[in-house]
Motif scaffolding. Sequence first.
Motif, PDB file in Angstrom:
ATOM      1  N   SER A  43      -0.729  -1.184  -5.804  1.00  0.00           N
ATOM      2  CA  SER A  43      -2.081  -1.675  -6.080  1.00  0.00           C
ATOM      3  C   SER A  43      -2.805  -2.014  -4.781  1.00  0.00           C
ATOM      4  CB  SER A  43      -2.034  -2.903  -6.996  1.00  0.00           C
ATOM      5  OG  SER A  43      -1.385  -3.986  -6.341  1.00  0.00           O
ATOM      6  N   TYR A  44      -2.047  -2.380  -3.740  1.00  0.00           N
ATOM      7  CA  TYR A  44      -2.667  -2.626  -2.439  1.00  0.00           C
ATOM      8  C   TYR A  44      -1.933  -1.919  -1.299  1.00  0.00           C
ATOM      9  CZ  TYR A  44       1.057  -6.116  -1.775  1.00  0.00           C
ATOM     10  OH  TYR A  44       2.265  -6.737  -1.671  1.00  0.00           O
ATOM     11  N   GLY A  45      -0.740  -1.397  -1.580  1.00  0.00           N
ATOM     12  CA  GLY A  45       0.056  -0.771  -0.535  1.00  0.00           C
ATOM     13  C   GLY A  45      -0.407   0.628  -0.189  1.00  0.00           C
ATOM     14  N   ARG A  46       0.014   1.082   0.963  1.00  0.00           N
ATOM     15  CA  ARG A  46      -0.321   2.415   1.430  1.00  0.00           C
ATOM     16  C   ARG A  46       0.671   3.419   0.854  1.00  0.00           C
ATOM     17  NH1 ARG A  46       0.411   4.840   7.513  1.00  0.00           N
ATOM     18  NH2 ARG A  46      -0.707   6.787   7.175  1.00  0.00           N
ATOM     19  N   SER A  47       0.185   4.499   0.268  1.00  0.00           N
ATOM     20  CA  SER A  47       1.067   5.538  -0.243  1.00  0.00           C
ATOM     21  C   SER A  47       1.728   6.257   0.932  1.00  0.00           C
ATOM     22  CB  SER A  47       0.278   6.535  -1.098  1.00  0.00           C
ATOM     23  OG  SER A  47      -0.771   7.117  -0.350  1.00  0.00           O
ATOM     24  N   PRO A  75      13.605 -14.762  -6.724  1.00  0.00           N
ATOM     25  CA  PRO A  75      14.842 -14.645  -5.951  1.00  0.00           C
ATOM     26  C   PRO A  75      15.427 -13.229  -6.020  1.00  0.00           C
ATOM     27  CG  PRO A  75      14.831 -16.705  -7.165  1.00  0.00           C
ATOM     28  CD  PRO A  75      13.632 -15.936  -7.632  1.00  0.00           C
ATOM     29  N   GLY A  76      15.548 -12.583  -4.867  1.00  0.00           N
ATOM     30  CA  GLY A  76      16.119 -11.243  -4.802  1.00  0.00           C
ATOM     31  C   GLY A  76      15.161 -10.122  -5.153  1.00  0.00           C
ATOM     32  N   GLU A  77      13.887 -10.451  -5.446  1.00  0.00           N
ATOM     33  CA  GLU A  77      12.880  -9.423  -5.795  1.00  0.00           C
ATOM     34  C   GLU A  77      11.910  -9.287  -4.617  1.00  0.00           C
ATOM     35  OE1 GLU A  77       9.060  -8.744  -8.754  1.00  0.00           O
ATOM     36  OE2 GLU A  77      10.587 -10.226  -9.328  1.00  0.00           O
ATOM     37  N   PHE A  78      12.105  -8.224  -3.831  1.00  0.00           N
ATOM     38  CA  PHE A  78      11.342  -8.046  -2.595  1.00  0.00           C
ATOM     39  C   PHE A  78      10.303  -6.928  -2.751  1.00  0.00           C
ATOM     40  CE2 PHE A  78      15.562  -9.595  -1.331  1.00  0.00           C
ATOM     41  CZ  PHE A  78      15.206 -10.738  -0.643  1.00  0.00           C
ATOM     42  N   HIS A  79       9.069  -7.232  -2.319  1.00  0.00           N
ATOM     43  CA  HIS A  79       7.986  -6.245  -2.340  1.00  0.00           C
ATOM     44  C   HIS A  79       7.476  -6.057  -0.916  1.00  0.00           C
ATOM     45  CE1 HIS A  79       7.381  -5.970  -6.775  1.00  0.00           C
ATOM     46  NE2 HIS A  79       8.018  -7.129  -6.705  1.00  0.00           N
ATOM     47  N   CYS A  80       7.289  -4.793  -0.537  1.00  0.00           N
ATOM     48  CA  CYS A  80       6.883  -4.469   0.833  1.00  0.00           C
ATOM     49  C   CYS A  80       5.386  -4.704   1.021  1.00  0.00           C
ATOM     50  CB  CYS A  80       7.221  -3.007   1.141  1.00  0.00           C
ATOM     51  SG  CYS A  80       6.844  -2.517   2.832  1.00  0.00           S
ATOM     52  N   ILE A  81       5.039  -5.568   1.955  1.00  0.00           N
ATOM     53  CA  ILE A  81       3.647  -5.814   2.302  1.00  0.00           C
ATOM     54  C   ILE A  81       3.193  -4.838   3.387  1.00  0.00           C
ATOM     55  CG2 ILE A  81       2.050  -7.469   3.362  1.00  0.00           C
ATOM     56  CD1 ILE A  81       3.647  -9.708   2.046  1.00  0.00           C
ATOM     57  N   VAL A 125      -6.846   4.597   5.986  1.00  0.00           N
ATOM     58  CA  VAL A 125      -7.388   5.281   4.814  1.00  0.00           C
ATOM     59  C   VAL A 125      -8.333   4.311   4.113  1.00  0.00           C
ATOM     60  CG1 VAL A 125      -6.844   6.404   2.629  1.00  0.00           C
ATOM     61  CG2 VAL A 125      -5.304   6.674   4.593  1.00  0.00           C
ATOM     62  N   ALA A 126      -9.594   4.680   4.041  1.00  0.00           N
ATOM     63  CA  ALA A 126     -10.630   3.744   3.587  1.00  0.00           C
ATOM     64  C   ALA A 126     -10.388   3.257   2.162  1.00  0.00           C
ATOM     65  CB  ALA A 126     -12.002   4.408   3.688  1.00  0.00           C
ATOM     66  N   THR A 127      -9.989   4.164   1.268  1.00  0.00           N
ATOM     67  CA  THR A 127      -9.786   3.758  -0.123  1.00  0.00           C
ATOM     68  C   THR A 127      -8.605   2.800  -0.251  1.00  0.00           C
ATOM     69  OG1 THR A 127      -8.562   5.827  -0.449  1.00  0.00           O
ATOM     70  CG2 THR A 127     -10.863   5.772  -1.181  1.00  0.00           C
TER      71      THR A 127
END
Length: 285
Positions: A43-47, A75-81, A125-127
Amino acid sequence: MTPSDIFAPKSESRCNMASQTISNLAVYESRFVSVEIIQLDMSYGRSVKPAALRKIINAFDPRAATGIILSERNPGEFHCIDGNHRLAAMRQLGIDRAWCIIFRDLSRAEEAALRQKYHVRANPVATEEFRAALIAQEPVALAIEAIVQESGWQLDLFAHGARAQGITAVVELRNIYRQGGGSLLIKVLSLINQCWPSNKTAVRREILAGTREFLWKYSDLDLLAIAHKLKLTAPEVLIQGAKVNAGYFQGAIPIHVARLMLREYNKGKRDPVEDRWLKAAKNGA
């Protein structure tokens, strides 16, 4: 030393920057995390772009690798910023652990805001940047989205070119908003809707920018009178004509689009409106 250990940073400078960047919004730590359990929030990450990934893999230098920025939502649920491409490269290179900077207690909006601070590239990437801005609840991005939706259009921040079903030219939307605020953006989209409703070409960058130039230069003209003349000429014709003119005369494509709009507006008029771009050029000569 294991193959993964070479990804540990030589100093805590990156961690210190993270602490300063987030301004006490969350607690962080730095440690190794298995690359297989790290998730991506698109939703906000770069493809991940295949060409960019190949380039990183071919030139990968573990000594220069920086920590991947993560949010531990549970706990233990990691999302890449920040670090999608590095993460994908490590997986393909068979590296099982990555050195990560882990934040906790972040909302998704705070994650997106932090991603924007870290994710500074020469050619963003602008979008994708705009998508992150919306998740981060950036006021200008939210205002632009609201105006676009109220005008009957939608932002398409995932597709490009012919696949796009809405407006992808978010850089130009920002330019319009920066130049004349929400009122100018409303006026631009209103004129486009009156002239070429539901025509996807009409919300391409060239037409949006050309309409901005025209309305900014001729803010005193009546919008309905402009639309009455312009709707007889397809936006595809304006773009093509502007490209031809740009090959012979000075000026960017949007200026030539705007001047063609003026030409269409002046057709059949006994007292045509003066070309203010030409006048400005003569005065500046």
